[in-house]
Scaffold this motif. Sequence first.
Motif, PDB file in Angstrom:
ATOM      1  N   GLN A 175       0.842  -1.185   0.000  1.00  0.00           N
ATOM      2  CA  GLN A 175       0.000   0.000   0.000  1.00  0.00           C
ATOM      3  C   GLN A 175       0.886   1.247   0.000  1.00  0.00           C
ATOM      4  O   GLN A 175       1.880   1.318   0.736  1.00  0.00           O
ATOM      5  N   ASN A 203      -1.064   7.358  -0.293  1.00  0.00           N
ATOM      6  CA  ASN A 203      -2.392   7.205  -0.891  1.00  0.00           C
ATOM      7  C   ASN A 203      -2.835   5.763  -0.673  1.00  0.00           C
ATOM      8  O   ASN A 203      -2.429   4.876  -1.409  1.00  0.00           O
ATOM      9  N   ARG A 247      -5.347   4.114  -1.379  1.00  0.00           N
ATOM     10  CA  ARG A 247      -6.049   3.432  -2.476  1.00  0.00           C
ATOM     11  C   ARG A 247      -5.086   2.928  -3.546  1.00  0.00           C
ATOM     12  O   ARG A 247      -5.463   2.157  -4.408  1.00  0.00           O
ATOM     13  N   ARG A 248      -3.862   3.362  -3.464  1.00  0.00           N
ATOM     14  CA  ARG A 248      -2.868   3.009  -4.488  1.00  0.00           C
ATOM     15  C   ARG A 248      -1.942   1.914  -3.974  1.00  0.00           C
ATOM     16  O   ARG A 248      -1.468   1.966  -2.839  1.00  0.00           O
TER      17      ARG A 248
END
Length: 147
Positions: free
Chosen positions: A84, A88, A90-91
């Motif tokens: 992760q 970020n 979500r990335r």
Amino acid sequence: MSKDEIIAEIGMQLRLLQESFDAFDEAVAARLGLNRTDTRCLDIVLGRGPLAAGELSVQLKLSPAATTTVIDRLVRAGFVTRNQDPANRRRVLIEATETAQSTAAEIFTPVGQAGAKALARYNPTQLHTILDFLRTALEVHQAHTNT
């Protein structure tokens, strides 16, 4: 030799060098139990990583689905991990493992050392000329690849 003959010989030597690079890359892929696309991806991650899968897709010129398949193979082989992105959540970043780094050093360090030893016979002016030639050759090659 005339200038034209020298230029023709340089072209031939570049062709032979490319064939040698291809043979070396094939041998590396076989040694690692990977295919050439996998080793290209691993090389990108080792040199520029960690990278998001989308960035790898662009670098590899593959679809996102094909890139995911490559990443999956490299994860199974123990050469990359998915982590992760701390900036970020979500990335997901693709990062080379210690195994990948040590394997790359084992394979490529001897080649780099031999190349450096071979280049030691040239003086700084000649090395600048060689560097200029390589940059020019890369620029020409990339321009024709992108058209």
